[in-house]
Motif scaffolding. Structure first.
Motif: not given
Length: 254
Positions: A45-47, A51-52, A70-71, A230-231
């Motif tokens: 998530w840190q990577h 983006l949010v 989690f998200f 991949e995001v």
């Protein structure tokens, strides 16, 4: 709400819900401290957390395939007005409800297949579709339905990818006799898994990078940022060629 539980009560409550795939810090008690991927998904998530927006005040968020939540909880911590997490697995939903309740976060969780998102009857400012695509037998249908029914503005997407990381410039059309491009490593490819991959019978289709990006574009999502391997952060736009979930989407054969 189940907040104000003692560490012992949290530990026993989490253990009673079975093995966790999301390692979540519940007031000092970690739900999956020995995860085979390490501190997952917090570490990855840190990577792409940037983006949010840090402030989601007034916005609605849908987390499709929410797993242990989690998200969903990260979105609520950023002030989202409404957060709904959906998953087809009731065990994951029980974990997510327990985690949110322990942390005092007001999040709704509902058992729902991605193919049934139209039943929600509403669009969300931000939709998370993370780690789900490759578990689906009908992945492009899922993207079409998400576009048609629930994304109001932004989509945060992640899928496992395998094969070439290169992306070729693909022609808009090829003659029937041409076939060499299908063998090019960077041509969009969706790999079918007949049996298992990584011991998981729910892994069905794994795209290469070119395919993941092409599927997003074809379903009507403009890629805004590709910050992690991949995001993708995408914006909802009109799909090309009249694409959509209902056949024949491209119109009559010519």
């Amino acid at each position: 709400m189940t907040k104000n539980l003692s560490p012992e009560a949290i530990r026993s409550g989490a253990a009673a819900l079975g093995e966790w795939f999301h390692n979540i810090n519940l007031n000092g008690v970690w739900t999956a401290p020995n995860h085979f991927l390490g501190d997952y998904p917090g570490q990855v998530w840190q990577h792409f957390a940037h983006l949010v927006p840090q402030d989601l005040t007034g916005l609605s968020v849908l987390d499709i395939g929410c797993n242990g939540g989690f998200f969903s909880m990260e979105m609520k911590r950023r002030g989202a007005r409404r957060v709904l997490g959906v998953d087809s697995d009731e065990r994951y939903l029980a974990q997510a409800r327990f985690a949110a309740g322990t942390l005092g976060l007001d999040i709704e969780y509902r058992q729902l297949s991605v193919y049934d998102v139209a039943a929600l009857g509403e669009r969300f400012d931000l939709v998370l579709f993370m780690g789900v695509l490759y578990h689906l037998r009908h992945p492009l249908l899922a993207l079409d339905l998400i576009h048609e029914h629930v994304v109001g503005d932004r989509l945060l997407f992640q899928s496992m990818q395998r094969g070439s990381r290169a992306v070729d410039q693909v022609a808009s059309d090829y003659a029937f006799e041409e076939a060499a491009h299908f063998d090019a490593p960077a041509y969009p490819k969706l790999h079918f898994i007949e049996h298992r991959y990584a011991g998981d019978v729910t892994n069905w289709w794994v795209p290469n990078r070119a395919c993941a990006e092409a599927m997003l574009r074809n379903a009507g999502f403009e890629i805004l940022e590709h910050a992690a391997r991949e995001v993708y952060l995408c914006r909802r736009v009109e799909p090309p060629y009249g694409a959509g979930a209902v056949y024949p989407a491209k119109g009559p054969r010519r």
